[in-house]
Enzyme design. Structure first.
Site, PDB file in Angstrom:
ATOM      1  N   TYR A  18      -7.302 -41.981 103.303  1.00 13.93           N
ATOM      2  CA  TYR A  18      -7.878 -41.639 104.801  1.00 13.93           C
ATOM      3  C   TYR A  18      -6.898 -40.461 104.919  1.00 13.93           C
ATOM      4  O   TYR A  18      -6.413 -41.015 106.309  1.00 13.93           O
ATOM      5  CB  TYR A  18      -8.253 -42.893 105.689  1.00 13.93           C
ATOM      6  N   GLU A  24     -15.114 -34.613 101.448  1.00 17.92           N
ATOM      7  CA  GLU A  24     -13.904 -35.083 101.450  1.00 17.92           C
ATOM      8  C   GLU A  24     -14.045 -33.874 100.076  1.00 17.92           C
ATOM      9  O   GLU A  24     -15.258 -33.351  99.154  1.00 17.92           O
ATOM     10  CB  GLU A  24     -13.869 -36.597 101.004  1.00 17.92           C
ATOM     11  N   TYR A  62     -16.429 -54.530 108.246  1.00 18.62           N
ATOM     12  CA  TYR A  62     -15.222 -53.861 107.340  1.00 18.62           C
ATOM     13  C   TYR A  62     -13.598 -54.646 108.218  1.00 18.62           C
ATOM     14  O   TYR A  62     -12.920 -54.632 107.777  1.00 18.62           O
ATOM     15  CB  TYR A  62     -15.389 -52.511 108.195  1.00 18.62           C
ATOM     16  N   THR A  94     -12.299 -38.194 104.625  1.00 20.03           N
ATOM     17  CA  THR A  94     -13.804 -36.850 105.023  1.00 20.03           C
ATOM     18  C   THR A  94     -12.278 -36.173 105.923  1.00 20.03           C
ATOM     19  O   THR A  94     -10.964 -36.839 106.755  1.00 20.03           O
ATOM     20  CB  THR A  94     -14.002 -37.680 106.639  1.00 20.03           C
ATOM     21  N   LYS A 100     -19.922 -48.277 101.092  1.00 21.65           N
ATOM     22  CA  LYS A 100     -19.531 -47.516 101.444  1.00 21.65           C
ATOM     23  C   LYS A 100     -19.467 -47.093  99.536  1.00 21.65           C
ATOM     24  O   LYS A 100     -20.022 -46.047  98.814  1.00 21.65           O
ATOM     25  CB  LYS A 100     -18.105 -47.201 100.943  1.00 21.65           C
ATOM     26  N   HIS A 136      -9.775 -36.931 112.277  1.00 21.19           N
ATOM     27  CA  HIS A 136     -10.945 -37.942 111.282  1.00 21.19           C
ATOM     28  C   HIS A 136     -10.661 -39.038 112.091  1.00 21.19           C
ATOM     29  O   HIS A 136     -10.842 -39.895 112.842  1.00 21.19           O
ATOM     30  CB  HIS A 136     -11.030 -37.931 110.309  1.00 21.19           C
ATOM     31  N   ASP A 162     -18.349 -38.775 100.020  1.00 20.32           N
ATOM     32  CA  ASP A 162     -18.442 -39.970 100.112  1.00 20.32           C
ATOM     33  C   ASP A 162     -19.371 -40.962 101.440  1.00 20.32           C
ATOM     34  O   ASP A 162     -18.868 -41.084 102.104  1.00 20.32           O
ATOM     35  CB  ASP A 162     -16.545 -40.574 100.935  1.00 20.32           C
TER      36      ASP A 162
HETATM   37 CA    CA Z   1     -14.477 -41.975 103.064  1.00 17.01          CA
END
Ligand code: CA
Length: 411
Positions: free
Chosen positions: A126, A199, A242, A347, A251, A131, A231
């Site tokens: 991440y 990604e 989450y 991302t 995901k 992002h 992704d």
């Molecule tokens: Ca991702």
């Protein structure tokens, strides 16, 4: 350096690239490379003696996956690439009418590209500051968009390897549990917020032992190459599920990779400095030299009628945490890695809205829809849409690209 084989203008596959993949043509499956619109069957090429000085194991190109080849290590895999490069030049070993007519060279349109790796584990980072900031602003507190740990470590989580598919594989829209706005209990159904994530992924090229760590300084020796990576994400499912452990079913239903692994050697000319890291990182995350790469990235949405719109122009160079830091962090606790493991960047968003790497950000939580050429709007990805990602480097007349990373959404 000029090849005797024709390389169309703007091709991802110049003599400077020579990525590795696995092709299927008729009954034959083997390791391959590519130049222009020609796929090079490495299992056939080896019979010319071109790689004899490397003493490669018998049949190393005759496997379903590249893992055994990658396991040879960079002296040999890099050697294959360099010998192939000189062999493909005008006057090189393969510049011979006998070979031109042989089954070494196959038209790319005649073969199917397969998933080239047996992926043991997949980790998703991440690592784009832009992002993480955008997501923080949208879902938490604009004043404190980045969580307190973010500037101190490359945040990541363990993803799912079983559902990583090669470009061109259709993706079925996932269903799941969501909590509609204002409702007091969750509902079940197809996701209404299907998104992509732009990604890059890197491929582990060397095993390590449990209990050992890879330093940021040595990390490049353990990275074989890179691929484009989408992704896929279901935002409504993600939002509900989450907390507190992170993404799960939002995901793990699918991720798409490009079929070619572009080696770190091919990316060498495109190194650039990364962003200044402030506050200073802990010593195990310190690095020297240019560890970011200038890779142009685009995302295009194509509707069922074939009308398309480019929705993102980004670049891999924007990454805050680089691959070496990610690998150092991943293994600092003694976690072992294995050849074929995939580590994705997270991302990749740039500073402007035109460079964001997900629909969530591009449409800013649905408030700024994308208008397609037929006048229809997109806040997320609809059934029948194809998401196409592309990536390439270009400098001093040298171009190195990744090929397609495409996926179509089916109901
Ligand atoms: Ca991702």
């Amino acid at each position: 350096m000029k090849s005797f084989l024709y390389v169309p203008e703007g091709s991802d596959f110049t003599i400077h690239n020579l990525p590795f993949g696995i092709f299927k043509g008729g009954d034959r499956i083997a390791a391959c490379s590519r130049i222009g619109d020609v796929v090079i069957d490495l299992g056939m090429a080896v019979t010319t003696g071109i790689f004899d000085t490397l003493n490669l194991p018998q049949g190393i190109f005759e496997n379903r996956y590249l893992n055994p080849f990658i396991s040879l290590g960079k002296p040999q895999t890099g050697g294959v690439r360099l010998l192939l490069q000189s062999g493909l030049c005008e006057g090189g070993l393969l510049d011979n009418d006998i070979y031109r007519e042989s089954r070494i060279f196959l038209p790319a349109e005649d073969v199917e590209m397969l998933l080239p790796l047996e992926i043991g584990d997949y980790t998703d980072f991440y690592s784009s500051r832009e992002h993480a900031t955008n997501v923080g602003i949208m879902f938490r507190d604009p004043a404190n968009a980045l969580l307190p740990n973010w500037l101190h470590l490359p945040v990541g989580y363990h993803g799912r390897a079983s559902s990583i598919v090669v470009s061109g594989t259709d993706i079925k829209r996932p269903s799941g549990q969501t909590m509609p706005e204002g409702a007091d209990k969750p509902v079940f159904g197809p996701t209404r917020q299907l998104d992509f994530e732009l990604e890059m992924a890197f491929v582990i090229g060397r095993n390590t032992h449990m209990g050992s760590s890879i330093s940021a300084h040595d990390a490049e020796h353990y990275i074989f190459g890179c691929m484009l990576f989408n992704d896929w994400s279901a935002r409504d499912i993600q939002k509900w599920e989450y907390v507190p452990l992170g993404p799960f079913l939002a995901k793990n239903f699918a991720s798409t990779v490009s079929p070619w692994i572009v080696t770190l050697e091919a990316l060498e000319p495109f190194r650039v400095p990364g962003p200044v890291q402030e506050p200073a990182v802990l010593p195990y995350l310190e690095y020297e030299g240019n560890k970011n790469y200038d890779i142009h990235l685009t995302v295009e949405i194509e509707n069922e009628a074939g009308l398309s719109k480019t929705v993102s122009n980004s670049n891999f160079k924007y990454m805050y945490w680089n691959m070496c830091q990610q690998l150092a962090h991943h293994t600092v606790n003694g976690c072992n890695v294995r050849v074929g493991d995939l580590m994705a960047s997270g991302t990749i968003s740039g500073p402007e809205s035109g460079s964001y790497g997900s629909m969530l950000e591009i449409c800013w939580k649905g408030t700024r829809p994308v208008v397609m050429p037929d006048g229809s709007e997109r806040r997320f990805i609809l059934d029948g849409d194809t998401v196409r990602m592309r990536g390439w480097c270009e400098k001093d007349g040298i171009r190195v690209g990744f090929g397609p990373c495409d996926g179509k959404i089916l109901p």
